[in-house]
Design a protein around this motif. Structure first.
Motif, PDB file in Angstrom:
ATOM      1  N   ARG A  69       1.506  54.885 -32.681  1.00  0.00           N
ATOM      2  CA  ARG A  69       1.447  56.180 -33.361  1.00  0.00           C
ATOM      3  C   ARG A  69       0.078  56.380 -34.000  1.00  0.00           C
ATOM      4  O   ARG A  69      -0.581  55.432 -34.410  1.00  0.00           O
ATOM      5  CB  ARG A  69       2.537  56.244 -34.433  1.00  0.00           C
ATOM      6  N   THR A  70      -0.301  57.645 -34.094  1.00  0.00           N
ATOM      7  CA  THR A  70      -1.615  57.985 -34.642  1.00  0.00           C
ATOM      8  C   THR A  70      -1.821  57.376 -36.029  1.00  0.00           C
ATOM      9  O   THR A  70      -2.880  56.817 -36.316  1.00  0.00           O
ATOM     10  CB  THR A  70      -1.771  59.517 -34.716  1.00  0.00           C
ATOM     11  N   SER A  71      -0.794  57.456 -36.867  1.00  0.00           N
ATOM     12  CA  SER A  71      -0.955  56.959 -38.236  1.00  0.00           C
ATOM     13  C   SER A  71      -1.258  55.453 -38.211  1.00  0.00           C
ATOM     14  O   SER A  71      -2.023  54.941 -39.027  1.00  0.00           O
ATOM     15  CB  SER A  71       0.304  57.247 -39.055  1.00  0.00           C
ATOM     16  N   VAL A  74      -4.931  54.969 -37.116  1.00  0.00           N
ATOM     17  CA  VAL A  74      -5.833  55.247 -38.243  1.00  0.00           C
ATOM     18  C   VAL A  74      -5.870  54.059 -39.192  1.00  0.00           C
ATOM     19  O   VAL A  74      -6.928  53.644 -39.651  1.00  0.00           O
ATOM     20  CB  VAL A  74      -5.392  56.525 -38.995  1.00  0.00           C
ATOM     21  N   ARG A  75      -4.711  53.491 -39.451  1.00  0.00           N
ATOM     22  CA  ARG A  75      -4.683  52.358 -40.377  1.00  0.00           C
ATOM     23  C   ARG A  75      -5.376  51.120 -39.809  1.00  0.00           C
ATOM     24  O   ARG A  75      -5.808  50.254 -40.558  1.00  0.00           O
ATOM     25  CB  ARG A  75      -3.247  52.033 -40.801  1.00  0.00           C
ATOM     26  N   LEU A  98      -9.064  63.698 -50.662  1.00  0.00           N
ATOM     27  CA  LEU A  98      -7.911  62.837 -50.953  1.00  0.00           C
ATOM     28  C   LEU A  98      -6.989  62.730 -49.744  1.00  0.00           C
ATOM     29  O   LEU A  98      -6.386  61.684 -49.499  1.00  0.00           O
ATOM     30  CB  LEU A  98      -7.135  63.360 -52.165  1.00  0.00           C
ATOM     31  N   MET A  99      -6.863  63.834 -48.979  1.00  0.00           N
ATOM     32  CA  MET A  99      -6.065  63.765 -47.752  1.00  0.00           C
ATOM     33  C   MET A  99      -6.639  62.707 -46.819  1.00  0.00           C
ATOM     34  O   MET A  99      -5.908  62.033 -46.102  1.00  0.00           O
ATOM     35  CB  MET A  99      -6.039  65.115 -47.030  1.00  0.00           C
ATOM     36  N   GLY A 100      -7.964  62.571 -46.841  1.00  0.00           N
ATOM     37  CA  GLY A 100      -8.604  61.561 -46.001  1.00  0.00           C
ATOM     38  C   GLY A 100      -8.108  60.158 -46.311  1.00  0.00           C
ATOM     39  O   GLY A 100      -8.008  59.329 -45.422  1.00  0.00           O
ATOM     40  N   CYS A 101      -7.798  59.897 -47.577  1.00  0.00           N
ATOM     41  CA  CYS A 101      -7.327  58.540 -47.895  1.00  0.00           C
ATOM     42  C   CYS A 101      -5.808  58.475 -47.972  1.00  0.00           C
ATOM     43  O   CYS A 101      -5.257  57.635 -48.675  1.00  0.00           O
ATOM     44  CB  CYS A 101      -7.969  57.966 -49.148  1.00  0.00           C
ATOM     45  N   TYR A 102      -5.138  59.337 -47.252  1.00  0.00           N
ATOM     46  CA  TYR A 102      -3.673  59.375 -47.317  1.00  0.00           C
ATOM     47  C   TYR A 102      -3.041  58.023 -47.009  1.00  0.00           C
ATOM     48  O   TYR A 102      -2.080  57.613 -47.636  1.00  0.00           O
ATOM     49  CB  TYR A 102      -3.131  60.425 -46.328  1.00  0.00           C
ATOM     50  N   ALA A 103      -3.608  57.336 -46.011  1.00  0.00           N
ATOM     51  CA  ALA A 103      -2.971  56.086 -45.578  1.00  0.00           C
ATOM     52  C   ALA A 103      -3.462  54.877 -46.377  1.00  0.00           C
ATOM     53  O   ALA A 103      -3.047  53.756 -46.138  1.00  0.00           O
ATOM     54  CB  ALA A 103      -3.229  55.876 -44.085  1.00  0.00           C
ATOM     55  N   ARG A 104      -4.362  55.121 -47.330  1.00  0.00           N
ATOM     56  CA  ARG A 104      -4.952  53.994 -48.059  1.00  0.00           C
ATOM     57  C   ARG A 104      -4.238  53.725 -49.361  1.00  0.00           C
ATOM     58  O   ARG A 104      -3.776  54.629 -50.033  1.00  0.00           O
ATOM     59  CB  ARG A 104      -6.406  54.306 -48.385  1.00  0.00           C
ATOM     60  N   ARG A 146     -14.339  63.631 -45.155  1.00  0.00           N
ATOM     61  CA  ARG A 146     -12.902  63.381 -45.184  1.00  0.00           C
ATOM     62  C   ARG A 146     -12.553  62.217 -44.256  1.00  0.00           C
ATOM     63  O   ARG A 146     -11.758  61.340 -44.602  1.00  0.00           O
ATOM     64  CB  ARG A 146     -12.177  64.662 -44.744  1.00  0.00           C
TER      65      ARG A 146
ATOM     66  N   LYS B 164       0.761  63.144 -54.050  1.00  0.00           N
ATOM     67  CA  LYS B 164       0.219  62.900 -52.718  1.00  0.00           C
ATOM     68  C   LYS B 164       1.091  63.518 -51.636  1.00  0.00           C
ATOM     69  O   LYS B 164       0.595  64.214 -50.741  1.00  0.00           O
ATOM     70  CB  LYS B 164       0.138  61.387 -52.526  1.00  0.00           C
ATOM     71  N   ARG B 167       0.674  67.191 -51.581  1.00  0.00           N
ATOM     72  CA  ARG B 167      -0.577  67.561 -50.930  1.00  0.00           C
ATOM     73  C   ARG B 167      -0.388  67.497 -49.412  1.00  0.00           C
ATOM     74  O   ARG B 167      -0.841  68.364 -48.672  1.00  0.00           O
ATOM     75  CB  ARG B 167      -1.660  66.578 -51.366  1.00  0.00           C
ATOM     76  N   GLU B 180      -1.963  64.484 -39.281  1.00  0.00           N
ATOM     77  CA  GLU B 180      -1.662  63.248 -38.584  1.00  0.00           C
ATOM     78  C   GLU B 180      -2.929  62.399 -38.438  1.00  0.00           C
ATOM     79  O   GLU B 180      -2.893  61.178 -38.570  1.00  0.00           O
ATOM     80  CB  GLU B 180      -1.097  63.598 -37.195  1.00  0.00           C
ATOM     81  N   MET B 182      -5.228  62.106 -40.448  1.00  0.00           N
ATOM     82  CA  MET B 182      -5.574  61.468 -41.718  1.00  0.00           C
ATOM     83  C   MET B 182      -4.819  60.155 -41.883  1.00  0.00           C
ATOM     84  O   MET B 182      -4.915  59.500 -42.910  1.00  0.00           O
ATOM     85  CB  MET B 182      -5.216  62.379 -42.901  1.00  0.00           C
ATOM     86  N   GLY B 183      -3.994  59.827 -40.893  1.00  0.00           N
ATOM     87  CA  GLY B 183      -3.203  58.610 -41.003  1.00  0.00           C
ATOM     88  C   GLY B 183      -1.890  58.840 -41.722  1.00  0.00           C
ATOM     89  O   GLY B 183      -1.169  57.897 -42.032  1.00  0.00           O
ATOM     90  N   ALA B 184      -1.580  60.101 -42.010  1.00  0.00           N
ATOM     91  CA  ALA B 184      -0.334  60.408 -42.695  1.00  0.00           C
ATOM     92  C   ALA B 184       0.830  60.303 -41.713  1.00  0.00           C
ATOM     93  O   ALA B 184       0.677  60.605 -40.538  1.00  0.00           O
ATOM     94  CB  ALA B 184      -0.385  61.806 -43.288  1.00  0.00           C
ATOM     95  N   ASP B 185       1.965  59.853 -42.231  1.00  0.00           N
ATOM     96  CA  ASP B 185       3.170  59.797 -41.414  1.00  0.00           C
ATOM     97  C   ASP B 185       3.833  61.169 -41.517  1.00  0.00           C
ATOM     98  O   ASP B 185       4.498  61.471 -42.501  1.00  0.00           O
ATOM     99  CB  ASP B 185       4.080  58.688 -41.960  1.00  0.00           C
TER     100      ASP B 185
END
Ligand SMILES: Nc1ncnc2c1ncn2[C@@H]1O[C@H](COP(=O)(O)OP(=O)(O)OP(=O)(O)O)[C@@H](O)[C@H]1O
Ligand SMILES: [Mg+2]
Lengths: 234, 295
Positions: A69-71, A74-75, A98-104, A146, B164, B167, B180, B182-185
């Motif tokens: 998966r894409t997420s 990215v991680r 902040l959206m850029g660091c969503y997975a962090r 971002r 978060k 957002r 997606e 951005m690495g978001a699920d």
């Protein structure tokens, strides 16, 4: 670091990628050149897991990533700055970052924010402004910033110079140089071959879904194909 | 308009606003009119009914459990019925939503303790108490509803603008793929959206029961349509618009009924006249921006 082997991608009946192989070594800047519709964006989207290849392998640091998966991708450290900027127009500049660091979840987010603001000081001035109110150039900077906030080890850039004035392109490419010096690997997709070859050490030329030329920067710059079609010389 | 009517309008407006948010949030992300949303609202009343009469729970416990169960239903419906159709043609999704709506209504019809017959929603004393205010007789529920709704709406705004996942909800509504990247699920964000929308509808359903205690399988349909209209009037996809639209419609309905009581049967005609007026004058609604077709 990234190995793409014999990639075939179809959109319905359209054979968009017809056996693409690319290699991006750790710490390098590699460029993928090609005219409209060549399949550059499709290649990046396939790497990010947004499109599934019918045939082919993609490995990142030795691990196959097709089907993830894409997420997840990215991680693992591959981050794409998409064509057309695609910033979030209703979110402020700050919120976009902040959206850029969503997975962090690591504690270094503050430090990275300072870093991207030092790369693009104009974003700092406009951090409370809605992303959609920025100029085209500022939006491109925001899109790159971002992506950097996602802490990429491999950064994929899709036509970052598109529609920008030459001064802005220079500014943006200076930022890319710094990003590279910070130890990040870059796969740069461009139609603007002159700009791309100013920082890339190796390049591929894509035409209608096939790689028609590849080589180190100097070889490409002096090749007839690139001189005629992409540099407008000869 | 006297004080009593003002509170009546405020109450009805709050209820519409609470329901409208679920429509607008889901539409904003999936471009889906979630036909089952009105039935989710209806179910919340039944959860309280079951908890209170069947399991003999205290009223407040039945109400809290109802919100939790209803939110879980919203989550489950997306997970089971809508998610597999994420990349299907929009019309398939729409028909599934209609089917889901019918399914929920028919579950209530066939349930042995509920049946198709009308039941009475249990109303706690503190809701139906009547007191005097400036010479008018006011039922406590018309104060409680706007207050509870205001707390919920402020909570929602906090979620959307200060957290978060909030957002993420705002981001995904403008560009799902970029979110997606951005690495978001995104599945997680969509799940949260359904949970939040359904929980608010549950609060609306419980408060609706305190105001209009008749409980039947079809009580969600009309309020659902009116709230959906409110979402469109406010600018579909826009949460603040849905709140405003809800209040506008609630007030307009009460003013109409109060000034022309003989014509109160035409209240839906008034609501839809407002809708048509808006669609003609400002098609994107009060808070709406020009709609871009999602590709
Ligand atoms: N979603 C899609 N559905 C069908 N065909 C598509 C889709 N996306 C791309 N294509 C086709 O695939 C081919 C490659 O497109 P792609 O976007 O990868 O090109 P590109 O090199 O990025 O071009 P540009 O420089 O214009 O961005 C084109 O012929 C395009 O029409
Ligand atoms: Mg492209």
């Amino acid at each position: 670091m990234l190995e793409v082997k014999d990639l075939h991608v179809y959109y319905g009946g359209i054979h968009a990628l017809q056996g693409i192989s690319i290699s991006v070594p750790e710490g390098s800047v590699v460029t993928l050149l090609g005219a409209n519709g060549a399949g550059k964006t499709t290649t990046l989207r396939t790497i990010m897991g947004l499109v599934r290849p019918r045939v082919g392998e993609i490995t990142y640091r030795g691990k196959p990533i097709v089907g993830l998966r894409t997420s997840r991708i990215v991680r693992m450290g591959i981050v794409m700055c998409p064509e057309g900027r695609r910033i979030f127009p209703d979110l402020t500049v700050w919120e976009n970052l902040l959206m850029g660091c969503y997975a962090r979840t690591d504690p270094e987010i503050e430090r990275d924010l300072e870093w991207v603001f030092s790369l693009f000081p104009r974003l700092k001035e406009r951090r409370r402004q809605a992303g959609g109110t920025l100029s085209g150039g500022e939006q491109q900077m925001l899109a790159v910033a971002r992506a950097l906030m996602a802490k990429p080890t491999l950064l994929l850039l899709d036509e970052p110079s598109l529609g920008l004035a030459p001064v802005l392109i220079t500014e943006l490419y200076n930022a890319f140089r710094q990003i590279h010096q910070e130890g990040r690997t870059i796969l740069l997709v461009e139609q603007n071959a002159r700009a791309a070859l100013s920082i890339a050490e190796y390049g591929y030329v894509l035409e209608t879904g096939r790689i028609v030329a590849e080589g180190p920067k100097d070889e490409l710059v002096s090749s007839d194909l690139v001189r005629k079609a992409y540099l407008g010389i000869g | 308009m006297d004080i009593q009517q003002f509170f009546n309008g405020l109450t009805l407006g709050s209820l519409y606003a609470l329901i409208a948010i679920g429509y607008t949030m889901v539409y904003g992300i999936l471009r889906l009119i979630n036909f089952a949303h009105g039935d989710i609202f209806m179910f919340a009343g039944y959860w309280v009914f079951f908890g209170y009469f069947l399991f003999k729970l205290p009223w407040w416990a039945a109400a809290v459990l109802s919100v939790i169960f209803t939110a879980a239903m919203g989550w489950a419906i997306e997970r089971v019925a809508y998610r597999p159709l994420r990349n299907a043609p929009r019309i398939s999704l729409l028909i599934t939503a209609i089917g889901m709506s019918l399914l929920l209504e028919h579950i209530i019809i066939v349930l042995p303790w509920a049946g198709g017959i009308q039941k009475q929603f249990p109303r706690p004393d503190f809701m139906i108490r009547i007191f005097e205010l400036g010479g008018a007789r006011i039922q406590a529920v018309t104060i409680w509803v706007p207050v509870i709704a205001a707390v919920c709406l402020l909570g929602l705004l906090y979620l959307l603008y200060r957290t978060k996942v909030g957002r993420g909800m705002r981001a995904i509504a403008t560009d799902m793929e970029a979110t997606e990247l951005m690495g978001a699920d995104i599945n997680r964000i969509i799940s949260y959206t359904f949970i939040v929308g359904s929980a608010l509808a549950a609060v609306g359903g419980i408060l609706w029961g305190c105001r209009y205690p008749a409980l039947r399988f079809d009580i969600g349909i009309i309020p659902g349509w009116r709230a959906f209209t409110a979402a469109v009037v406010g600018g579909i996809g826009n949460v603040i618009g849905a709140m405003i639209g809800g209040f506008v419609l609630g007030m307009a309905e009460i003013i109409f009924v109060a000034t022309l009581p003989a014509y109160s049967g035409y209240r839906d005609a008034v609501i839809f006249a407002i809708l048509i007026l808006f669609l003609l004058v400002k098609p994107t609604g009060i808070m709406g921006k020009p709609l871009k077709e999602k590709v």
